[in-house]
Each structure stands twice: as structure tokens, then as C-alpha cells.
Design a protein around this motif. Structure first.
Motif, PDB file in Angstrom:
ATOM      1  N   VAL A 329       1.014  -1.198  -0.056  1.00  0.00           N
ATOM      2  CA  VAL A 329      -0.066   0.010   0.040  1.00  0.00           C
ATOM      3  C   VAL A 329       0.956   1.290   0.076  1.00  0.00           C
ATOM      4  CG1 VAL A 329      -0.072   0.277   2.396  1.00  0.00           C
ATOM      5  CG2 VAL A 329      -1.994   1.192   1.126  1.00  0.00           C
ATOM      6  N   GLY A 330       1.875   1.319   0.526  1.00  0.00           N
ATOM      7  CA  GLY A 330       2.898   2.427   0.577  1.00  0.00           C
ATOM      8  C   GLY A 330       4.427   1.721   0.090  1.00  0.00           C
ATOM      9  N   ARG A 331       5.345   2.126   0.603  1.00  0.00           N
ATOM     10  CA  ARG A 331       6.623   1.590   0.429  1.00  0.00           C
ATOM     11  C   ARG A 331       6.718   0.173   0.321  1.00  0.00           C
ATOM     12  NH1 ARG A 331      10.529   0.510   4.354  1.00  0.00           N
ATOM     13  NH2 ARG A 331       9.509   2.122   5.782  1.00  0.00           N
ATOM     14  N   PRO A 332       6.929  -0.494  -0.525  1.00  0.00           N
ATOM     15  CA  PRO A 332       6.855  -2.127  -0.605  1.00  0.00           C
ATOM     16  C   PRO A 332       7.609  -2.803   0.775  1.00  0.00           C
ATOM     17  CG  PRO A 332       7.525  -1.292  -2.590  1.00  0.00           C
ATOM     18  CD  PRO A 332       7.791  -0.163  -1.716  1.00  0.00           C
ATOM     19  N   LEU A 333       6.865  -3.514   1.348  1.00  0.00           N
ATOM     20  CA  LEU A 333       7.513  -4.228   2.677  1.00  0.00           C
ATOM     21  C   LEU A 333       7.517  -5.568   2.653  1.00  0.00           C
ATOM     22  CD1 LEU A 333       5.511  -2.054   5.245  1.00  0.00           C
ATOM     23  CD2 LEU A 333       7.821  -1.997   4.549  1.00  0.00           C
ATOM     24  N   LEU A 334       7.781  -6.193   1.380  1.00  0.00           N
ATOM     25  CA  LEU A 334       7.821  -7.720   1.042  1.00  0.00           C
ATOM     26  C   LEU A 334       9.242  -8.291   1.266  1.00  0.00           C
ATOM     27  CD1 LEU A 334       5.336  -8.243  -1.998  1.00  0.00           C
ATOM     28  CD2 LEU A 334       5.178  -9.093   0.434  1.00  0.00           C
ATOM     29  N   ASP A 335       9.660  -8.370   2.703  1.00  0.00           N
ATOM     30  CA  ASP A 335      10.840  -8.612   2.975  1.00  0.00           C
ATOM     31  C   ASP A 335      10.804 -10.446   2.755  1.00  0.00           C
ATOM     32  OD1 ASP A 335      13.510  -8.894   4.590  1.00  0.00           O
ATOM     33  OD2 ASP A 335      12.240  -9.902   5.808  1.00  0.00           O
ATOM     34  N   ASP A 336      11.683 -10.879   2.121  1.00  0.00           N
ATOM     35  CA  ASP A 336      11.752 -12.171   1.916  1.00  0.00           C
ATOM     36  C   ASP A 336      11.576 -13.276   3.057  1.00  0.00           C
ATOM     37  OD1 ASP A 336      13.903 -12.132  -1.016  1.00  0.00           O
ATOM     38  OD2 ASP A 336      11.798 -11.634  -0.788  1.00  0.00           O
ATOM     39  N   GLY A 337      12.572 -12.869   4.192  1.00  0.00           N
ATOM     40  CA  GLY A 337      12.328 -13.947   5.329  1.00  0.00           C
ATOM     41  C   GLY A 337      11.277 -13.697   6.058  1.00  0.00           C
ATOM     42  N   ALA A 338      10.511 -12.479   6.164  1.00  0.00           N
ATOM     43  CA  ALA A 338       9.229 -12.243   6.860  1.00  0.00           C
ATOM     44  C   ALA A 338       8.271 -12.959   6.156  1.00  0.00           C
ATOM     45  CB  ALA A 338       9.086 -10.771   7.090  1.00  0.00           C
ATOM     46  N   LEU A 339       8.174 -12.771   4.685  1.00  0.00           N
ATOM     47  CA  LEU A 339       7.160 -13.306   3.957  1.00  0.00           C
ATOM     48  C   LEU A 339       7.210 -14.840   4.203  1.00  0.00           C
ATOM     49  CD1 LEU A 339       4.818 -13.177   2.024  1.00  0.00           C
ATOM     50  CD2 LEU A 339       6.446 -12.960   0.117  1.00  0.00           C
ATOM     51  N   ASP A 549      10.158   2.441  -6.502  1.00  0.00           N
ATOM     52  CA  ASP A 549       9.125   1.320  -6.074  1.00  0.00           C
ATOM     53  C   ASP A 549       9.698  -0.027  -6.321  1.00  0.00           C
ATOM     54  OD1 ASP A 549       7.595   3.417  -5.254  1.00  0.00           O
ATOM     55  OD2 ASP A 549       6.121   3.136  -7.021  1.00  0.00           O
ATOM     56  N   ILE A 550      10.315  -0.217  -7.755  1.00  0.00           N
ATOM     57  CA  ILE A 550      10.603  -1.510  -8.077  1.00  0.00           C
ATOM     58  C   ILE A 550      12.113  -1.683  -7.426  1.00  0.00           C
ATOM     59  CG2 ILE A 550      11.303  -2.993 -10.105  1.00  0.00           C
ATOM     60  CD1 ILE A 550       8.464  -1.731 -10.134  1.00  0.00           C
ATOM     61  N   ILE A 551      12.866  -0.881  -7.160  1.00  0.00           N
ATOM     62  CA  ILE A 551      14.001  -1.053  -6.340  1.00  0.00           C
ATOM     63  C   ILE A 551      13.703  -1.825  -5.164  1.00  0.00           C
ATOM     64  CG2 ILE A 551      16.064   0.038  -5.138  1.00  0.00           C
ATOM     65  CD1 ILE A 551      16.688  -0.303  -7.876  1.00  0.00           C
ATOM     66  N   LEU A 552      12.554  -1.057  -4.316  1.00  0.00           N
ATOM     67  CA  LEU A 552      12.535  -1.565  -2.787  1.00  0.00           C
ATOM     68  C   LEU A 552      11.577  -2.810  -2.981  1.00  0.00           C
ATOM     69  CD1 LEU A 552      11.780   1.851  -1.022  1.00  0.00           C
ATOM     70  CD2 LEU A 552      13.906   0.581  -1.413  1.00  0.00           C
ATOM     71  N   LEU A 553      11.117  -3.097  -4.087  1.00  0.00           N
ATOM     72  CA  LEU A 553      10.414  -4.582  -4.117  1.00  0.00           C
ATOM     73  C   LEU A 553      11.068  -5.717  -3.867  1.00  0.00           C
ATOM     74  CD1 LEU A 553       7.571  -5.626  -4.606  1.00  0.00           C
ATOM     75  CD2 LEU A 553       8.080  -5.729  -7.244  1.00  0.00           C
ATOM     76  N   PHE A 554      12.557  -5.403  -4.332  1.00  0.00           N
ATOM     77  CA  PHE A 554      13.542  -6.376  -4.370  1.00  0.00           C
ATOM     78  C   PHE A 554      14.713  -6.129  -3.297  1.00  0.00           C
ATOM     79  CE2 PHE A 554      11.373  -6.450  -8.373  1.00  0.00           C
ATOM     80  CZ  PHE A 554      11.201  -7.973  -8.459  1.00  0.00           C
ATOM     81  N   ASN A 555      14.899  -5.075  -2.633  1.00  0.00           N
ATOM     82  CA  ASN A 555      15.688  -4.813  -1.668  1.00  0.00           C
ATOM     83  C   ASN A 555      15.429  -3.974  -0.628  1.00  0.00           C
ATOM     84  OD1 ASN A 555      18.727  -4.982  -3.769  1.00  0.00           O
ATOM     85  ND2 ASN A 555      16.978  -4.178  -4.922  1.00  0.00           N
ATOM     86  N   LYS A 556      16.114  -4.232   0.516  1.00  0.00           N
ATOM     87  CA  LYS A 556      15.538  -3.394   1.715  1.00  0.00           C
ATOM     88  C   LYS A 556      16.139  -1.838   1.675  1.00  0.00           C
ATOM     89  CE  LYS A 556      15.838  -7.192   4.948  1.00  0.00           C
ATOM     90  NZ  LYS A 556      16.406  -7.815   6.237  1.00  0.00           N
TER      91      LYS A 556
END
Length: 1104
Positions: A329-339, A549-556
Motif C-alpha cells: 500500500v505504501g513503500r513495498p514491505l515484502l521482506d523475503d524472510g518475513a514473508l 518502488d521496483i528497487i524496494l520491491l527487491f531490496n531493503k
């Protein structure tokens, strides 16, 4: 008259305070400067709090209309310095309230109370005629604001600190209740507004509602309740009970015409009067031993021992749909470990079910964006997530398969796509029959299939079967990207990196590796201080906000932002002996521009960046970089720099900007001086000491590539002061903005950079311009400026904040179905409207859709912005109460229908899944500070940082409720079961993975050739980690509202993404339905200049 030693200097002190406060308001004195003068004045002329509050809040002959907007700021300062307190503020507000003029009978309340208590000489004094008190003509708006903020202070434990203050506050709220009761009665008698205006009545009702929240906070305050338990408080208790007895009926009498929350609070106050207050009255002492034993038993029976009827767990389609909505909904927060940990906890290792549900939920999120007309800007991120991120997750699931947990990717994808709505995401043949499709929905199914084929998850034959036709699309010519190979290639060839940045918009499955490679290249360049190359890459990225947005989709975020901060804070360009300094400014500015693009697009703070040092340039720029400074506060060097830049920009005889000026002034100092520089420009222009020609010539330097990034702090300063400056200053600001936003001549490179700057400042600047336009509707200068910002506005912010239209739709009196089943709409309408009803309607829609989602049907409309808005406006405790009510209602309905508590498609299990998903969902506004990740760069930031305040999360509020399950059980056994059951579901889904076996880890270390590390050392390290974890938990219980940024290692594995701290409420925590977190009880009333200056942050719903 000789007043004795204690009062001999009182008239002089009153005079000095009155003179100082009048001067402060007249000169529009800034609150920070006000705060520096107050201790000096107080040390020489000490006054009681009641006198100080009265002097500040009283009307004058020159102003009897309304309080000055700066007064709440000054109250904040005086409260922090303990020069006023809650009781004195309530007394002064009461004394000058407009309600006295509406209800003459209440004007003598204070005097009557005093006469009843007084005897002898006191009564004689009261018989003397009293001087007529000057009242405000309209004080309701100010009272409403101050009541809210006082309630906030009381909830945090700062408003009432001891028993004496508790009694004083109680006596004052009883007088306010009498005043409001009389005022309400006067308005009721004047039903048609013959005497009092209907607007005044509405304003009075708003003020009374805010007072009711304050009153509820006082009644539930721990210190007040403790004081009531003492023998000397009998009089205060009885007076409060009598006042409540008359006040509550007057509120309930008007309940249908006012907000439903008022009726709810009145009900809580009645319970307090009849139960809590009654409990303080003496009872038979024979029950004391029984009560003591019951208390002891309650303390030893923990949550784990509670037996509640079980309701089968249902992993509905709505649960993961809510989680992914929140994460994007805002800054992407899909951290792989948490997900992955969340998915494992949710589906218990069933990889195929996980994959099917993940694909379905991802397409549901994108379909929801189409249905809600979110637009191509949001659709770009969501489509990239579906096409570029989901195949990577599926590939990881495939790699983790085993005989115990098999995984057939082709089967899972086929099963999931068979349930995806073909009306929204058509097959290949269906695309030609849908002319109105948007660019981010018509080819999603096809792009997703080919991305899965690229990662080895689908065969060509399966794609043709899924798409229903032979497709001519093919895999990328370069094949599947590998991050490591891309990094090596980019470090050898800069153009390769620029090409990858251009490919971030692609939908082919390769974007993840490209995004990670770009970040690794930037990190390497920062480490090696290759600023010339960085300049090109940063400028290119800053010009494409959607690519961030795309950068933060794959990086912290800290992976790219920490190196940039470190480089800017320790800029070494001035350590070298070089001939030209203009390239240094260009390189510094381009790198800073990318950092500012990240910071302002996602609403990041210095704490989010992990900045701990008070000397950090980036920290100072973000905290105070938009604020001007008085010339007397500048050092001699800063004055010299400021003088040099003024002459360089505007003095035609000085020869313009040269290397000598830039050699003497490092770029960090220049950027920090920008607000002060523009303050001088506005002042000179408004006093006609700067001509239009000179202004135009000077600004031409600033709209060139050399200095263009400096316009970010400059425009933010101008935006803030456009709210507060006088007409001459405002007109000067508009003239400056016109030359910046609409330059006569500009190069292509500078035009691209100017667009990047405008994307950063568009939102606050638009709000300031529209506010000015409302002040001067005849002005023809604003509309061209707004038109110049139009293309940048959609790119300016992505913070998860709701926009004005959404807020209005949620807070209207009724809510339509919005595409949801009619029963939910009817329920929302019956609830009376408001944000509470909107939340109930959303939850009901999700439950009804998830109970039995048919094929090829749109998902329930949902945006997590609504939940975030409710957390800010209603608070976590109130929002949790709504969820608990819906759970209880669904469970009771299921049991009454005999369906066994929600098994299968039953409502109970689905309702719990929806509520659990909302609580477990990541919160972009309350994420654990990224400063924790500064452990990776501890050498760069060595100064400890104070604990950061954050809001109470839903998970913490639920933990507090669960801890009080026994108390709830005494009044509502069914609700106690609901709380315990929901708490267990939430904790099960948020559980952290177990630590690795030390023996296995040690053998792995030995296999890697590091067997010299002794097992004792490893055991000590693990013991230290466990102790740290235990310490964090203990700290969280003691202070659930604080966050220690020095101990947050492993942010990615905190499944709360910031809310993992399970601490309960502090002793002075939130009360009742209030969640008034934060330490500044008057925060949000103004920005840096005046009452309205903070309205520039409305885009992110910062209503605190």
C-alpha cells in the motif's frame, strides 16, 4: 496593599508576563524562540500555573473573537516546562468560554461553589459585586483542539502526575460538565436558532465531544483511580458522581443528532459512574480475604492455561489478500524472510497450497486495483510484483520441496490461474474482445506465464494451454539474469547499469536480478567514492520515481540508503587539491537528489535511515533543512557563506558564481543555508530591495544542473511560509515560485532534473498553493503553478496515506455497498456512518466474500489505507474493539445457526482469519525503525540515539487485552473467549522460526574451515542473543510506546515488520477507546511557522 513576602512581587510579575505574551503573539514569535525566553522570564518573575494559563488564554479588548493559532504552541512549551498544568488550563478555558454567554445560568457556577464552601469572611467577600469577565465570542474550536491534546497528555501519563493534580482536574471537569449541560439546555430551548446560531450549536457539540474524550481519560486514569481509593477523596468522588448523573442524560438526549461515538462514550461514563465509582464506597470487610485470594489466582493462571471452545482454523482467500495489500500500500514491505516465515506459519509447510493461494491473492490485489481505479502509477508496482516477484517466490518454494512437502509448480499455477477472473485478466484470445482494458491488466496473465517459464516453472505446452492459444511472445533474448554476473558486467561498463535502470519497467521476470544488481553497483561505487559515475546513475534513478518502488520491491531500503548517507556525510571532495569545484557540486547534488527522492516519496525520517549522529549532514538536512535561521544564530563562517551566495547570485558586478565561492563553501553548508538564503530573498523582494530582473537572473543559476537539487529544501521552505507570511511575503513567494516552476529557458538535462525536484515537493507545494488560492480567490497566478505540478503530483508520495476523497467517503453518514453484498451495505448504514461504520462494512464484506468465493468474481473492495487511517484517527484499541465486536457477532451467529463454529465455510473461522490477517499485516507507518539495520554500518554511526516513539500496534493492543482476559471474563465471558482465541491465532502466525541447532551450526563452521571458533564462544553468542531477546520483551512490557533503535538487529525476521514487540500497555498507557500515542501532546497543530504550516503533510494522513 502589602501582600506579604509571597505576593509582594505578584503585580510586577503579572505585568511582565502579560507584556511578554502580548509581544510574542504580536510578533508571531516562533515556539522554539518562545521556549528559550520563558525560563528566563520565569526565573525572574515566577507565577502560579493558574495565573500563567489565564494570561495566555484570556481575551483582550483588541481580540475577543478567537484564540490566536500560536497559543496552542505556546501552551505546549509551558506544559513541557511545568509552568502550567492540566487543571490550570481547564480553569482558564472555563473562565473565558463562550458557553457562559450561551448559558447565563452557568456563569455563576464557580462563584456558587465557592459560596457554598465558604464561611464567615469568605462569604462576605463573595457578596461584593464581581467585575464583569470578558468572554470569547467563539472559543469552541480552540476548546475542541485543546481538549483533544489534554486528553492525549492524560493518556500518556503526563497530564496528571500526582494525587493533588488528580483532585484539581476532577473538580474542573465537574464544572465543565455543568457548563456544557446548561449550554446544551439553552440550545435545546432555542430549537430554531432564534437566539443562538445553528453553527454555534454545532461548534458547541464538537467541543463537548472532545471534552467527553478528555473526561473518559480522566475517569480511567490510573492516578485518579488510585487517589479515589484514599479516604480524603470522598468529596471529589461524590461531586463527580453527581455531575455525571446530570451530564450523561444531556448527552444521550442529543445522541441521534451527534456522532455515534458520543453515545458510546456516554455509555462508558455511565458504567464508570455506576460500577467503578460505586466500588470505592465502603463495603463489608468480610469480602477482603476472598478478593485477595481471587486476585492471587488470577495472577497465576496464565493465557496458556485458559480453556476456550475451539473453532477450526480456516485459511481463507481473504487472509493473504489483506496481507499483500498491506505490504504494497505504501513503500513495498515484502521482506523475503518475513514473508516466507509468515507463509510457513499460515499454511504449515503445505507448499502447493501456499503457491496456489499466493498466486490467487496476488491477482486479487491487482484486480482490486483495477476495480478501485487506482491508476497506472499504482498498477505499475502491482503488475511488476505479480510478474517479476511472484515467480521468484514460487522458485524458492520449489527449491525447498522435499518428499514430505512435494511441490509441482505447473500444477499449482494451473490450479490458481483457473480461478483468476478472465473478465479482468483475459486469456490471449479474450484480450481482443475487451477494448477498455488498461495497460497494466490486459497482458498480465501472459506476462506472468512467460516469467514462470523463464524461471523453469512452466513448459511451453502448459503456457499454450493456460492462454488458450498459440502465443508469439518469447523469452528475453539475454535469457534469465543472474545478479552476480550482472554486477560484474556493470562494474566494467557503466552503460550496462544505465540500461538495467531502463529495464526496471519491463515485465519479463528479469527485473528482480536487475534491481538487485543496480543496488550492488551503487553500493560499490559509494564504497570506492566514484562520484562521477554515481552522479549519472543517481540522476537517472531520481528522474523515474516509479523505478524506486521496483528497487524496494527487491531490496531493503537501508541497503541502498545507508551507503548514500555515509557518502554524503563524509564527502571527501574537499580533501583533494583540485582546480574546479563545480563538478563537486554537481556530483554531490545528484547523489543527494536520489536520497531525497527516496526519503520524501516514502516519508522516511532520519531514524528510518539509521542516522544516530547529531552531526550527520543528512540528519540535519531532513530534520531542519526546510527551516530558516535568524541571522544572529549564524556563525561568522555561515554569515560569510550566505553573503557570498547572495552576491554571487544577485550582484551583477560580482561576476556571478565562481570556483572561489564554491571552494570556500562545502556543498553540505550550502544546502543547509538554502532556507535562510530564500528567507532573505523573500524579504528583499517584498521590501522592494530586489528587482524583478535581479531575481530572475539569480534564479537562473538555481534552475541549472549545478544547483538544481538545492531547490528541494528551498521550495519546502517556501511552501511552509506561504501558509503563514503576510500578503506581501506571500506575493513575493508566488513570484519566486513562478520563475522556478516556469523558467524561460532551460536545458534538457536541467529540465529532467527539475521534474525530479518537483516530484519530491509537489504534494506540500500543492497544498500550500491551494490554501493561498482560498485566501485570495481572485488571484490568477496560482492556477498556472498548479498546472505545472499536475504531472508530478501522482509521483510525489507513496506513504500509505489516504487522500481527501477517500477520507470523506469513509467518514460520511452512510456507506454504500461499493460492489460488496447488499447485506454489508445495510449493516454499515444501520451502524450510523463514520469511520467506525466504514471499518465494520469492510470487515463484513471481506468475510462474506471469503466464506465461499465463486469463480471469476471480483474480490471484495479493500485498501489497507483505511486501516492505517483508522489506526491514526481512532487508535489501535478502538480499532481492535471493532474487530472483536465483529468476531463475536459472527461467532455468536454461527453458533445460533448450529454450524459448528465456522468449520468449512462457516463464518466464525473465516471471520477469525480476516481479523488475524488485519492484525498481522505489515504497517508501513509503524515499521520498526530502519535504524536497527545501522548495525551493518556501526562504524559510520557511533553515537547512541534516543528511543523512538511509535504508535501502539494492533498486535500490542491485543496482547494488552489478552493479559486482562480474566477481568473481561467477569463481565463478558464470550468476549474473553474471543480475545484469547484471536490472540493465539495472531501469535501462531507471527511466530519466529526456531534458532538453528548449535551442534549442526558448529559442524557447518568446521566444514567451512573455521573450526577454530570454539563451541563455547558460539554458545556465549547464542546466550547473549537470547538474553537480548528477553531484555527486549521485558522492556516492551514496561514501555510499549518506545522503540530502542540500538537493539533491532534482524528487522527482516520480525513478522510485525516493526510491531514485533509484544509489550503491553504502560502504566499510564492508552485509556478506554483512546490511543493517543506520542510524547508531544500538541503535535500536529502546526508546522514550523504557524497553525496551518503542517497541512503540507496531509498526503500521508499525518494527523498526529
Amino acid at each position: 496593599m502589602d501582600g506579604g513576602p509571597a505576593t509582594a512581587g505578584l503585580p510586577a510579575a503579572v505585568g511582565q508576563w502579560s507584556k511578554f505574551l502580548s509581544h510574542a503573539e504580536r510578533q508571531r514569535l516562533d515556539a522554539d524562540i518562545f521556549a528559550t525566553y520563558v525560563p528566563i522570564l520565569s526565573s525572574k518573575h515566577r507565577l502560579p500555573p493558574a495565573w500563567v494559563a489565564e494570561l495566555l488564554l484570556r481575551p483582550t479588548k483588541g481580540n475577543q473573537d478567537a484564540l490566536d493559532p500560536r497559543v496552542p504552541q505556546y501552551l505546549q512549551v509551558l506544559l513541557k516546562q511545568d509552568l502550567v498544568d492540566t487543571a490550570s488550563i481547564l480553569r482558564a478555558l472555563y473562565l473565558f468560554s463562550t458557553s457562559h454567554t450561551q448559558a447565563p445560568q452557568a456563569q455563576t457556577q464557580m462563584g456558587a461553589d465557592a459560596r457554598r464552601k465558604g464561611t464567615g469572611a469568605q462569604q462576605q467577600r463573595h457578596k461584593k459585586p464581581r467585575r464583569k469577565v470578558l468572554r470569547w465570542r467563539s472559543s469552541y474550536a480552540s476548546e475542541e483542539v485543546i481538549f483533544w491534546r489534554l486528553a492525549k497528555g492524560i493518556s500518556q501519563g503526563t497530564g496528571i502526575t500526582n494525587g493533588r493534580e488528580a483532585i484539581e482536574v476532577v473538580f474542573m471537569v465537574t464544572r465543565w460538565m455543568a457548563l456544557f449541560t446548561e449550554a446544551a439546555a439553552a440550545f435545546s430551548r432555542d430549537a430554531f436558532g432564534a437566539i443562538h446560531s445553528l453553527q454555534a450549536k454545532d461548534e458547541m457539540e464538537s467541543s463537548r465531544q472532545a471534552f467527553m474524550l478528555l473526561l473518559l481519560g480522566v475517569c480511567e486514569n490510573r492516578i485518579v483511580l488510585t487517589t479515589f481509593g484514599r479516604p480524603g477523596s470522598k468529596g471529589a468522588r461524590r461531586q463527580l458522581a453527581r455531575s455525571l448523573e446530570t451530564f450523561i442524560p444531556s448527552v444521550l438526549q442529543n445522541a441521534p443528532q451527534i456522532a455515534p461515538q458520543a453515545s458510546q462514550i456516554a455509555t462508558q461514563l455511565e458504567i464508570f459512574r455506576t460500577q467503578t465509582l460505586a466500588s470505592f464506597e465502603p463495603e463489608d470487610k468480610k469480602d477482603a480475604a476472598v478478593a485477595e485470594i481471587s486476585s492471587y489466582m488470577d495472577s497465576i493462571i496464565g493465557l496458556d492455561s485458559v480453556q476456550v471452545p475451539d473453532i477450526p482454523i480456516v485459511n481463507s482467500r481473504a487472509g493473504l489478500y489483506i496481507y499483500i495489500n498491506a505490504a504494497l500500500v505504501g513503500r513495498p514491505l515484502l521482506d523475503d524472510g518475513a514473508l516466507f516465515t509468515y507463509l510457513h506459519n499460515r499454511y504449515q509447510g503445505d507448499l502447493e497450497t501456499t503457491a496456489v493461494q499466493l498466486i490467487l491473492a496476488s491477482f486479487d490485489v491487482l484486480a482490486n486495483a483495477v476495480f478501485r481505479n487506482e491508476g497506472s502509477k499504482t498498477g505499475h508496482l502491482l503488475k511488476s510484483y505479480v510478474v517479476n516477484k511472484v515467480p521468484l517466490i514460487l522458485g524458492s518454494l520449489a527449491a525447498s520441496s522435499s518428499p514430505m512437502y512435494p511441490f509441482n509448480a505447473e500444477y499449482c499455477i494451473t490450479q490458481a490461474l483457473g480461478q483468476v477472473d478472465t473478465n479482468v485478466f483475459p486469456t490471449l484470445s479474450g484480450m481482443f474482445d475487451m477494448p477498455n482494458n488498461s495497460s497494466f491488466q490486459d497482458s498480465v496473465r501472459q506476462d506472468f506465464c512467460f516469467a514462470c517459464q523463464l524461471h523453469g516453472l512452466l513448459s511451453q505446452t502448459a503456457i499454450e494451454t493456460l492462454l488458450g492459444d498459440i502465443t508469439y511472445q518469447s523469452l528475453p533474448d539475454a535469457g534469465r539474469y543472474v545478479k552476480e554476473a550482472l554486477v560484474q558486467s556493470c562494474l566494467k561498463d557503466l552503460e550496462k547499469t544505465q540500461t538495467l535502470i531502463g529495464e526496471l519497467d519491463d515485465m519479463n521476470g528479469n527485473v528482480g536480478a536487475a534491481a538487485q544488481a543496480i543496488v550492488e553497483v551503487i553500493v560499490s561505487l559509494c564504497r570506492n567514492k566514484e562520484t562521477m559515475t554515481l552522479k549519472l546513475l543517481c540522476s537517472q534513478l531520481a528522474s523515474k520515481p516509479l523505478s524506486l518502488d521496483i528497487i524496494l520491491l527487491f531490496n531493503k531500503p537501508q541497503r541502498i540508503l545507508h551507503p548514500l548517507c555515509g557518502l554524503l556525510d563524509n564527502w571527501g571532495g574537499y580533501d583533494d587539491d583540485q582546480g574546479e569545484y563545480q563538478p563537486v557540486y554537481e556530483e554531490f547534488g545528484s547523489i543527494l537528489l536520489l536520497l531525497l527522492a527516496f526519503v520524501y516519496r516514502y516519508g522516511l525520517s532520519p531514524a528510518d535511515l539509521g542516522i544516530r549522529s547529531a552531526d550527520s549532514f543528512v540528519g540535519r538536512l531532513l530534520s531542519r533543512g526546510h527551516l530558516s535561521r535568524p541571522l544572529e544564530e549564524l556563525t561568522d563562517q555561515e554569515k560569510s557563506h550566505l553573503n557570498g551566495w547572495i552576491h554571487g547570485l544577485f550582484d551583477t558586478e560580482a561576476g556571478g558564481l565562481g570556483d572561489e565561492l564554491m571552494a570556500s563553501c562545502p556543498p553540505q553548508d550550502f544546502y543547509l543555508l538554502m532556507p535562510t538564503l530564500f528567507q532573505q530573498i523573500v524579504l528583499a523582494l517584498s521590501t522592494r530591495n530586489l528587482t524583478e530582473e535581479l531575481l530572475k537572473g539569480g534564479l537562473e543559476y538555481l534552475v541549472d544542473v549545478l544547483l538544481l537539487p538545492s531547490l528541494v529544501p528551498a521550495i519546502l521552505y517556501l511552501s511552509n511560509h506561504l501558509w503563514a507570511d503576510g500578503p506581501q511575503g506571500q506575493r513575493a513567494i508566488i513570484r519566486i515560485l513562478r520563475l522556478i516552476l516556469q523558467p524561460n529557458s532551460i536545458s534538457n538535462e536541467a529540465s529532467s532534473m527539475l521534474s525530479s525536484v518537483l516530484s519530491i515537493v509537489a504534494k506540500p507545494l500543492e497544498h500550500a498553493l491551494r490554501a493561498y488560492q482560498r485566501q485570495d480567490p481572485k488571484s490568477q497566478e496560482v492556477e498556472p503553478l498548479l498546472k505545472a505540478l499536475k504531472e508530478n503530483l501522482p509521483l510525489s508520495r507513496r506513504t500509505g496515506g489516504a487522500d481527501h476523497n477517500e477520507l470523506e467517503s469513509w467518514t460520511t453518514s452512510t456507506h454504500g455497498a461499493s460492489g460488496a453484498p447488499g447485506a454489508a451495505a445495510a449493516a454499515a448504514s444501520a451502524a450510523g456512518g463514520g469511520l467506525t461504520a466504514a471499518i465494520r462494512h469492510t470487515v463484513q464484506s471481506l468475510i462474506q466474500w471469503a466464506q465461499n468465493p465463486p469463480l471469476n468474481v471480483m474480490p471484495a473492495p479493500y485498501t489497507h489505507r483505511q486501516v492505517l487511517a483508522a489506526l491514526k484517527i481512532l487508535g489501535a484499541k478502538h480499532l481492535l474493539a471493532i474487530l472483536l465486536d465483529e468476531l463475536k457477532a459472527n461467532t455468536d451467529s454461527t453458533n445460533n445457526n448450529g454450524t459448528g463454529g465456522g468449520g468449512g465455510g462457516g463464518g466464525g473461522g473465516v471471520a477469525y482469519d480476516v481479523a488475524t490477517a488485519i492484525i498481522c499485516a505489515p504497517d508501513v507507518n509503524n515499521e520498526a525503525r530502519a535504524a536497527a539495520a545501522a548495525e551493518e554500518t556501526a562504524g559510520a554511526f557511533a553515537t547512541p540515539q534516543p528511543k523512538q516513539q511509535r504508535r501502539l500496534t494492533l498486535r500490542e493492543a491485543l496482547k494488552a487485552e489478552a493479559d486482562d482476559w480474566k477481568k473481561i471474563q467477569k463481565t463478558d465471558a464470550s468476549m474473553a473467549e474471543t480475545v484469547v482465541r484471536l490472540y493465539r491465532r495472531v501469535e501462531a502466525q507471527m511466530a519466529l522460526p526456531p534458532p538453528p541447532d548449535p551442534a549442526l551450526l558448529q559442524s557447518d563452521l568446521e566444514g567451512l574451515g573455521v573450526g577454530g571458533v570454539g563451541g563455547d564462544a558460539l554458545g556465549d553468542a547464542m546466550a547473549a542473543a537470547a538474553a537480548a531477546a528477553a531484555g527486549d520483551h521485558t522492556q516492551s512490557v514496561a514501555d510499549a510506546m518506545s522503540l530502542d533503535t540500538t537493539g533491532l538487529d534482524g528487522v527482516g525476521m520480525d513478522l510485525g515488520l516493526g510491531g514485533g514487540d509484544l509489550g503491553g500497555l504502560s502504566a499510564t498507557g492508552s485509556v478506554g477507546g483512546l490511543d493517543l500515542s506520542g510524547d508531544d501532546i500538541f503535535s500536529g497543530l502546526s508546522g514550523t511557522a504557524d497553525f496551518g504550516a503542517d497541512y503540507g503533510s496531509w498526503d500521508s494522513m499525518d494527523l498526529v
